[in-house]
Design a protein around this motif. Sequence first.
Motif, PDB file in Angstrom:
ATOM      1  N   LEU A 240       0.830  -1.215   0.000  1.00 12.73           N
ATOM      2  CA  LEU A 240       0.000   0.000   0.000  1.00 12.73           C
ATOM      3  C   LEU A 240       0.860   1.260   0.000  1.00 12.73           C
ATOM      4  O   LEU A 240       0.390   2.340  -0.379  1.00 12.73           O
ATOM      5  N   SER A 241       2.099   1.152   0.458  1.00 10.93           N
ATOM      6  CA  SER A 241       2.967   2.335   0.530  1.00 10.93           C
ATOM      7  C   SER A 241       3.401   2.814  -0.847  1.00 10.93           C
ATOM      8  O   SER A 241       3.856   3.949  -0.997  1.00 10.93           O
ATOM      9  N   ASP A 242       3.288   1.972  -1.861  1.00 10.77           N
ATOM     10  CA  ASP A 242       3.659   2.360  -3.223  1.00 10.77           C
ATOM     11  C   ASP A 242       2.439   2.997  -3.900  1.00 10.77           C
ATOM     12  O   ASP A 242       1.452   2.324  -4.217  1.00 10.77           O
ATOM     13  N   THR A 243       2.484   4.307  -4.112  1.00  9.11           N
ATOM     14  CA  THR A 243       1.303   5.019  -4.633  1.00  9.11           C
ATOM     15  C   THR A 243       0.903   4.541  -6.035  1.00  9.11           C
ATOM     16  O   THR A 243      -0.235   4.733  -6.451  1.00  9.11           O
ATOM     17  N   GLU A 244       1.840   3.904  -6.753  1.00  9.57           N
ATOM     18  CA  GLU A 244       1.477   3.341  -8.068  1.00  9.57           C
ATOM     19  C   GLU A 244       0.364   2.306  -7.921  1.00  9.57           C
ATOM     20  O   GLU A 244      -0.453   2.105  -8.821  1.00  9.57           O
ATOM     21  N   ASN A 245       0.347   1.650  -6.774  1.00  6.46           N
ATOM     22  CA  ASN A 245      -0.638   0.586  -6.568  1.00  6.46           C
ATOM     23  C   ASN A 245      -2.062   1.101  -6.334  1.00  6.46           C
ATOM     24  O   ASN A 245      -3.012   0.327  -6.304  1.00  6.46           O
ATOM     25  N   TYR A 246      -2.193   2.436  -6.145  1.00  4.37           N
ATOM     26  CA  TYR A 246      -3.550   2.996  -6.024  1.00  4.37           C
ATOM     27  C   TYR A 246      -4.362   2.690  -7.286  1.00  4.37           C
ATOM     28  O   TYR A 246      -5.583   2.615  -7.252  1.00  4.37           O
ATOM     29  N   LYS A 247      -3.610   2.555  -8.420  1.00  3.35           N
ATOM     30  CA  LYS A 247      -4.318   2.397  -9.703  1.00  3.35           C
ATOM     31  C   LYS A 247      -4.498   0.928 -10.066  1.00  3.35           C
ATOM     32  O   LYS A 247      -4.998   0.611 -11.141  1.00  3.35           O
ATOM     33  N   ASP A 248      -4.077   0.033  -9.210  1.00  4.04           N
ATOM     34  CA  ASP A 248      -4.128  -1.395  -9.546  1.00  4.04           C
ATOM     35  C   ASP A 248      -5.579  -1.828  -9.846  1.00  4.04           C
ATOM     36  O   ASP A 248      -6.536  -1.382  -9.179  1.00  4.04           O
ATOM     37  N   ALA A 249      -5.705  -2.718 -10.803  1.00  8.39           N
ATOM     38  CA  ALA A 249      -7.037  -3.196 -11.209  1.00  8.39           C
ATOM     39  C   ALA A 249      -7.739  -3.989 -10.100  1.00  8.39           C
ATOM     40  O   ALA A 249      -8.962  -4.183 -10.131  1.00  8.39           O
TER      41      ALA A 249
ATOM     42  N   MET B 113      -7.127   1.388   2.914  1.00  6.22           N
ATOM     43  CA  MET B 113      -5.881   2.129   3.148  1.00  6.22           C
ATOM     44  C   MET B 113      -5.863   2.697   4.573  1.00  6.22           C
ATOM     45  O   MET B 113      -4.827   2.692   5.237  1.00  6.22           O
ATOM     46  N   CYS B 114      -7.007   3.189   5.013  1.00  5.06           N
ATOM     47  CA  CYS B 114      -7.089   3.766   6.355  1.00  5.06           C
ATOM     48  C   CYS B 114      -6.710   2.713   7.396  1.00  5.06           C
ATOM     49  O   CYS B 114      -5.921   2.966   8.295  1.00  5.06           O
ATOM     50  N   LYS B 115      -7.268   1.519   7.210  1.00  7.83           N
ATOM     51  CA  LYS B 115      -7.021   0.454   8.198  1.00  7.83           C
ATOM     52  C   LYS B 115      -5.579  -0.031   8.183  1.00  7.83           C
ATOM     53  O   LYS B 115      -5.005  -0.292   9.236  1.00  7.83           O
ATOM     54  N   PHE B 116      -5.015  -0.199   6.987  1.00  7.56           N
ATOM     55  CA  PHE B 116      -3.742  -0.926   6.890  1.00  7.56           C
ATOM     56  C   PHE B 116      -2.566  -0.072   6.418  1.00  7.56           C
ATOM     57  O   PHE B 116      -1.472  -0.585   6.302  1.00  7.56           O
ATOM     58  N   HIS B 117      -2.821   1.207   6.154  1.00  4.76           N
ATOM     59  CA  HIS B 117      -1.688   2.086   5.813  1.00  4.76           C
ATOM     60  C   HIS B 117      -1.682   3.363   6.656  1.00  4.76           C
ATOM     61  O   HIS B 117      -0.717   3.651   7.340  1.00  4.76           O
ATOM     62  N   TYR B 118      -2.793   4.091   6.641  1.00  5.32           N
ATOM     63  CA  TYR B 118      -2.782   5.371   7.363  1.00  5.32           C
ATOM     64  C   TYR B 118      -2.550   5.144   8.858  1.00  5.32           C
ATOM     65  O   TYR B 118      -1.739   5.826   9.482  1.00  5.32           O
ATOM     66  N   TYR B 119      -3.314   4.235   9.444  1.00  4.01           N
ATOM     67  CA  TYR B 119      -3.146   3.989  10.887  1.00  4.01           C
ATOM     68  C   TYR B 119      -1.725   3.554  11.233  1.00  4.01           C
ATOM     69  O   TYR B 119      -1.078   4.193  12.079  1.00  4.01           O
ATOM     70  N   PRO B 120      -1.204   2.480  10.605  1.00  4.18           N
ATOM     71  CA  PRO B 120       0.138   2.056  11.030  1.00  4.18           C
ATOM     72  C   PRO B 120       1.244   3.057  10.730  1.00  4.18           C
ATOM     73  O   PRO B 120       2.288   3.012  11.362  1.00  4.18           O
ATOM     74  N   THR B 121       1.031   3.997   9.778  1.00  6.22           N
ATOM     75  CA  THR B 121       2.098   4.973   9.523  1.00  6.22           C
ATOM     76  C   THR B 121       1.937   6.237  10.376  1.00  6.22           C
ATOM     77  O   THR B 121       2.906   6.947  10.609  1.00  6.22           O
TER      78      THR B 121
END
Length: 339
Positions: free
Chosen positions: A213-222, A294-302
């Motif tokens: 999730l930290s790689d912003t390129e993956n926001y566009k993943d199918a 993202m909120c659960k598994f990226h924003y919170y832990p970072t």
Amino acid sequence: MLISKEGLKKLAEKLLGEGVQVAAPTERANQPVYAALRSADELALEHQIPRNSFKEFLFPQTEVVARFTISKGSVNLASAGAEFPETVVLGARPCDAASVASLRSVFTWKGEDDRFFTGREDKAAVVTIACTKGDGACFCTSVGLAPDSPQGSDILLRPTVSGGFRAEALTERGKALVAGADGIFTEGDEELAPVAPPPAVESADVEKILGWLSDTENYKDALWAAHAGKCVGCGACTYVCPTCHCFDIVDEGRAFEGERRKNWDACQFDHFTAHAGGHNPREKQSQRWRNRFMCKFHYYPTKFDSRGCVGCGRCIRVCYVGLDITEMMQKVTAKSVGS
Ligand code: SF4
Ligand code: SF4
């Protein structure tokens, strides 16, 4: 220390008699829910987990935070009183108890202090019961918790084989509750009933999820559209989630007087990020669903040292199109391994 089931009821009765708000598992409309007990007889501990979380006792669905009047040449805004009831959450599940730290992280972020949350939480004690059974949606063990995790509990009750509980007061609040309970807790020890850890979500790894999730390129993943395209944006998952905390501030009233309210909001609603000019940066439902994940598994832990997800499984139980967050945990873990 020990306490029997009857003792828990007596404790509820005593607290209610003293004017304390007792939030506990009970039944409303044939559903197991956390609600404010009207009498100790309403305590219902036989259900595995209530449909809702108890967050509404710390962060109500709607509340007045200020009142305003407008007169010629001036606007008067007065904060609503911040006096909150003493509350005991009696019979919480360990995942729900752990979620209190998650809410506190948000409401005290960067040194802020939302007294409408902290004022309530400062006056609340949490008495938790370890789980001796789970259901197919529980997954606390996959997010670093367990059916007898002590996080967030002032008193942890572990069921014993005889049907009562071994009680451990973990905080000063918990010790004060035991000391003031007029002998309802008794000295002694009993064999513990085994707890029931839910199986870990197969092939899901929160560290690998965070990395991907930290790689912003993956926001566009199918993957997002493929998995979450069927979400209808009802917001039910956010309302039952013990860690979801989004709210909106709205003014209600007449032209010259009214009140400012803090209302639950949900990142799954299409207007949540809509701008006044009409642009919506998360215009597709799958993007909104991605944001919640993202909120659960990226924003919170970072951002915080608390969990964004406590593995209670409510969002899985409540979603009527069958979206399962653990499936996405598996899929993202698999992507991270493959990338
Ligand atoms: S994931 Fe399910 S419960 Fe959540 S908003 Fe979408 S349809 Fe509703
Ligand atoms: S995201 Fe789902 S499983 Fe995790 S805490 Fe919220 S409701 Fe529970």
